[in-house]
Write a protein that holds these residues in place. Structure first.
Motif, short mmCIF file in Angstrom:
data_model
loop_
_atom_site.label_atom_id
_atom_site.label_comp_id
_atom_site.label_asym_id
_atom_site.label_seq_id
_atom_site.Cartn_x
_atom_site.Cartn_y
_atom_site.Cartn_z
N ILE A 33 63.16 54.15 64.70
CA ILE A 33 62.17 54.90 63.92
C ILE A 33 62.15 54.32 62.52
O ILE A 33 63.16 54.35 61.81
N VAL A 75 68.55 56.61 69.52
CA VAL A 75 67.61 56.34 68.43
C VAL A 75 68.36 55.96 67.16
O VAL A 75 69.40 56.54 66.83
N VAL A 92 67.46 55.22 62.97
CA VAL A 92 66.43 55.40 61.93
C VAL A 92 66.61 54.34 60.85
O VAL A 92 67.73 54.08 60.39
N ILE A 139 58.59 53.04 66.46
CA ILE A 139 57.52 53.92 65.98
C ILE A 139 57.71 54.12 64.48
O ILE A 139 58.78 53.86 63.93
N ASP A 140 56.66 54.58 63.82
CA ASP A 140 56.75 54.80 62.38
C ASP A 140 56.80 56.30 62.07
O ASP A 140 56.85 57.14 62.98
N ARG A 141 56.79 56.64 60.79
CA ARG A 141 56.92 58.04 60.36
C ARG A 141 55.77 58.89 60.88
O ARG A 141 55.97 60.03 61.31
N LEU A 154 58.50 59.68 72.75
CA LEU A 154 59.94 59.71 72.96
C LEU A 154 60.31 60.22 74.34
O LEU A 154 61.44 60.60 74.58
N LEU A 181 56.32 59.79 64.47
CA LEU A 181 57.40 60.77 64.61
C LEU A 181 56.91 62.19 64.32
O LEU A 181 57.19 63.13 65.07
N ASP A 223 60.94 54.66 58.82
CA ASP A 223 60.46 55.69 57.90
C ASP A 223 59.49 55.09 56.90
O ASP A 223 59.75 55.00 55.70
N GLN A 261 53.99 46.89 64.23
CA GLN A 261 54.71 47.62 65.27
C GLN A 261 54.93 46.75 66.50
O GLN A 261 56.04 46.69 67.05
N ALA A 305 64.01 63.19 62.89
CA ALA A 305 64.32 62.67 64.22
C ALA A 305 65.10 63.69 65.04
O ALA A 305 64.88 63.83 66.25
#
Length: 457
Positions: free
Chosen positions: A110, A34, A36, A132-134, A25, A137, A112, A120, A65
């Motif tokens: 993002i 961002v 989610v 990006i994924d969980r 990030l 993060l 989740d 991706q 986040a």
């Protein structure tokens, strides 16, 4: 549409891995915008009360986040008939996200959920922004918050293992080949092979450093075990109010914010119980559901105090709608660490602290108080207002007192050190002066007594 600073340099989707800096990030000019996304398959949810709703999952993801310095635009739950292997989402929703990203100038989505490297990469191409994924993060949060040497190394190791599988993301130069030495045959080494080799070498170096740090930590643990005081560990789901309660009970000034993972490194303070006993209270990292497997080692390193604790206080956010689900998640992690919930005789005593009583509705408050009245090891309290904290301290004192040994010992008058230790660390029930010395009748913590007698032999 929201205007942003003219000097902002928008990041392009994709981007490669670098051995310098592991952040996903990072933005040198300004905070990234961002959004989610919580995608879920509608028919896959279990008919179980202890399963979070999609809305609750989205709120938790947004809270995660916000633990990073970003500009959170919002979030959305996306119901799916099924997961698409290539892009996770369907074509229609991808188009909506692409239009939304352009309209709102979204830098990062993002998701989740857990995305494969291919998913991706394809999502980034379709929506025109970073994805990006969980797992990524949570890795980012741990990377920003870890402060101990071992924590930093464990997080970096997890980052490297995660990035190694994602070197194919959106790099445009990975098909290039480096020429070999003039006398060697073959086409040489491709860029992606070189990058994988660099990561593998760094992983090897970090593992060697971890071996050294782990040996040092073992020595520190052995030193801590020499302390004569019982350890009481506060555990609980992230943002349950552990640090606020810790500050209230110990008069400390540990960072306590309405933020997920505000605490990552254990903090310890000593306090005196009503019986006169001194204990060490430890504030630990908050738990979270679906912790990335590659972070389990780093997570366990921060929880070593829990494994050594004489009493565990499970701090729960009683006002949270998913409080029961969070309790289940915490118990599963503690069970994996070796904490025994089933056996009161053999396991570590656990007190359930129903925190944030000041936020409960009248009905919820009555239910919490009734539960506390019915069960010995349940306390309703508020770490913010202090309500019920005295009851918690008394409950800890009662558990430790129940474990005490009762001893009768005659101490010679010349042995002032033993007499001083007993007055400082034991609860003296009676003392009689005789010809041979002072006859003490006292109760004492068995661990502290064993350590003291071992020193005086």
């Amino acid at each position: 549409m929201t205007d942003r600073s003219d000097d902002r340099s928008a990041d392009q989707p994709g981007g490669g891995w670098s051995t310098e800096g592991l952040g996903y990030l990072q933005d040198e000019a300004a905070r990234q915008r961002v959004f989610v996304v919580h995608p879920y398959v509608k028919d896959s949810r279990k008919a179980d009360a202890l399963v979070r709703s999609p809305e609750a999952r989205l709120e938790e993801a947004k809270g995660l986040a916000l633990a990073i310095d970003i500009d959170l635009v919002g979030g959305e739950c996306i119901p799916l008939r099924g997961v698409r292997p290539a892009t996770y989402l369907g074509v229609g929703k991808l188009g909506d996200l692409k239009d939304f990203a352009k309209e709102e100038e979204i830098d990062l989505f993002i998701f989740d959920c857990e995305l494969s490297p291919i998913q991706q990469r394809n999502l980034e191409r379709e929506v025109g922004a970073k994805v990006i994924d969980r797992t990524a993060l949570i890795l980012e949060i741990f990377g920003n918050r870890a402060s101990t040497k071992e924590g930093e190394l464990q997080v970096e190791l997890a980052h490297l293992n995660y990035q190694r599988s994602r070197l194919v993301r959106s790099w445009t130069h990975l098909e290039r080949q480096r020429g070999g030495a003039g006398f060697m045959g073959g086409p040489g080494e491709t860029q992606i092979e070189a990058d994988r080799r660099i990561i593998a070498d760094r992983i090897t170096r970090i593992k060697r450093q971890l071996e050294t740090v782990t040996r040092t930590r073992t020595l520190h643990r052995a030193q801590r075990q020499k302390t004569p005081y019982p350890i009481v560990a506060l555990v609980g789901y992230t943002n349950a109010g552990k640090s606020t309660l810790f500050n209230m009970v110990t008069d400390a000034e540990v960072l306590a914010e309405d933020m997920l993972f505000a605490t990552l490194d254990p903090t310890m303070r000593s306090i005196d119980l009503p019986s006169g006993r001194k204990i060490i209270l430890s504030d630990t990292v908050g738990f979270v559901s679906e912790l990335p497997t590659m972070l389990v080692a780093a997570f366990r390193a921060t929880l070593e105090e829990v494994l050594e604790a004489d009493v565990i206080v499970h701090v729960r956010d009683a006002a949270h709608p998913d409080s029961e689900v969070q309790k289940k998640d915490v118990e599963e992690v503690l069970g994996d660490l070796g904490v025994d919930f089933e056996s009161d005789a053999d396991g570590t005593p656990i007190i359930e602290a129903l925190n944030k009583a000041d936020l409960l509705t009248e009905d919820m408050r009555e239910a919490a108080m009734n539960k506390a009245d019915r069960q010995d090891r349940v306390v309703a309290l508020s770490g913010l207002t202090g309500e019920g904290c005295d009851t918690l301290i008394q409950a800890i004192d009662a558990i430790l007192s129940a474990q005490d040994h009762r001893v009768e010992l005659t101490v010679p008058y010349s042995d002032g050190a033993t007499q001083a230790w007993l007055h400082a660390n034991a609860k003296i029930l009676s003392e009689k002066h005789g010809e041979d010395g002072v006859c003490y009748n006292f109760t004492v913590d068995p661990v502290a007594w064993a350590k003291f007698t071992a020193k005086t032999r």
